[in-house]
Design a protein around this motif. Structure first.
Motif, PDB file in Angstrom:
ATOM      1  N   LEU A 206       0.829  -1.206   0.000  1.00  0.00           N
ATOM      2  CA  LEU A 206       0.000   0.000   0.000  1.00  0.00           C
ATOM      3  C   LEU A 206       0.862   1.255   0.000  1.00  0.00           C
ATOM      4  O   LEU A 206       0.539   2.246  -0.661  1.00  0.00           O
ATOM      5  N   GLU A 207       1.964   1.221   0.725  1.00  0.00           N
ATOM      6  CA  GLU A 207       2.881   2.362   0.762  1.00  0.00           C
ATOM      7  C   GLU A 207       3.524   2.586  -0.611  1.00  0.00           C
ATOM      8  O   GLU A 207       3.705   3.721  -1.052  1.00  0.00           O
ATOM      9  N   VAL A 208       3.846   1.513  -1.309  1.00  0.00           N
ATOM     10  CA  VAL A 208       4.411   1.620  -2.662  1.00  0.00           C
ATOM     11  C   VAL A 208       3.404   2.293  -3.591  1.00  0.00           C
ATOM     12  O   VAL A 208       3.748   3.198  -4.359  1.00  0.00           O
ATOM     13  N   ILE A 209       2.148   1.862  -3.518  1.00  0.00           N
ATOM     14  CA  ILE A 209       1.103   2.476  -4.339  1.00  0.00           C
ATOM     15  C   ILE A 209       0.976   3.951  -4.006  1.00  0.00           C
ATOM     16  O   ILE A 209       0.936   4.808  -4.894  1.00  0.00           O
ATOM     17  N   HIS A 210       0.942   4.259  -2.720  1.00  0.00           N
ATOM     18  CA  HIS A 210       0.783   5.652  -2.296  1.00  0.00           C
ATOM     19  C   HIS A 210       1.953   6.515  -2.773  1.00  0.00           C
ATOM     20  O   HIS A 210       1.752   7.628  -3.265  1.00  0.00           O
ATOM     21  N   ARG A 211       3.163   5.999  -2.669  1.00  0.00           N
ATOM     22  CA  ARG A 211       4.341   6.762  -3.106  1.00  0.00           C
ATOM     23  C   ARG A 211       4.278   7.013  -4.605  1.00  0.00           C
ATOM     24  O   ARG A 211       4.593   8.096  -5.085  1.00  0.00           O
TER      25      ARG A 211
END
Length: 134
Positions: free
Chosen positions: A59-64
């Motif tokens: 999820l953090e990868v998507i957000h970044r």
């Protein structure tokens, strides 16, 4: 995968993600993968990872990635991605490569993108001069 298999996979994943309720968890299992998705306005970003991978990191990868797109396009929308898909893929390649995060600094990624844009502008201006002056 063949093109036919890719299209079938995309169709299946799209159907599964869009059928979920808005308050549902952003993770689901599909075949031998975990699908992690996040909705930003009318855009959905999906990521397929192995079952052992950390969902919150995904999820953090998507957000970044969305933050990088927002920085480049200024509040990214569907049309930005549709008409500039090569730039969206370039940004993704600067951030991720082979499923691994290449650069954690948004500033460094943005510098690479700006440098690429400058190089592309220089190439276009040289081509324009050649066309103009033969």
């Amino acid at each position: 995968m063949s093109e036919r298999e890719k299209k079938k996979t995309i169709r299946e994943m799209t159907t599964m993600v869009l059928a979920r309720q808005p308050r549902s968890c952003n993770f689901l299992h599909w075949k031998d993968l975990k699908i992690i998705y996040k909705r930003y306005a009318s855009l959905y970003f999906c990521l397929g990872v192995e079952n052992e991978e950390n969902e919150l990191l995904a999820l953090e990868v998507i957000h970044r990635y969305v933050e990088l797109l927002d920085k480049y396009f200024g509040n990214v929308c569907e049309l930005d991605i549709i008409f500039n898909f090569e730039k969206a893929y370039f940004i993704l390649d600067e951030f991720l490569m082979g499923g691994e995060i290449q650069e954690t600094s948004k500033l460094s990624v943005n510098r690479s993108i700006e440098a690429s844009d400058m190089l592309q502008e220089d190439d276009n201006s040289e081509w324009y001069e050649v066309e103009l002056f033969g």
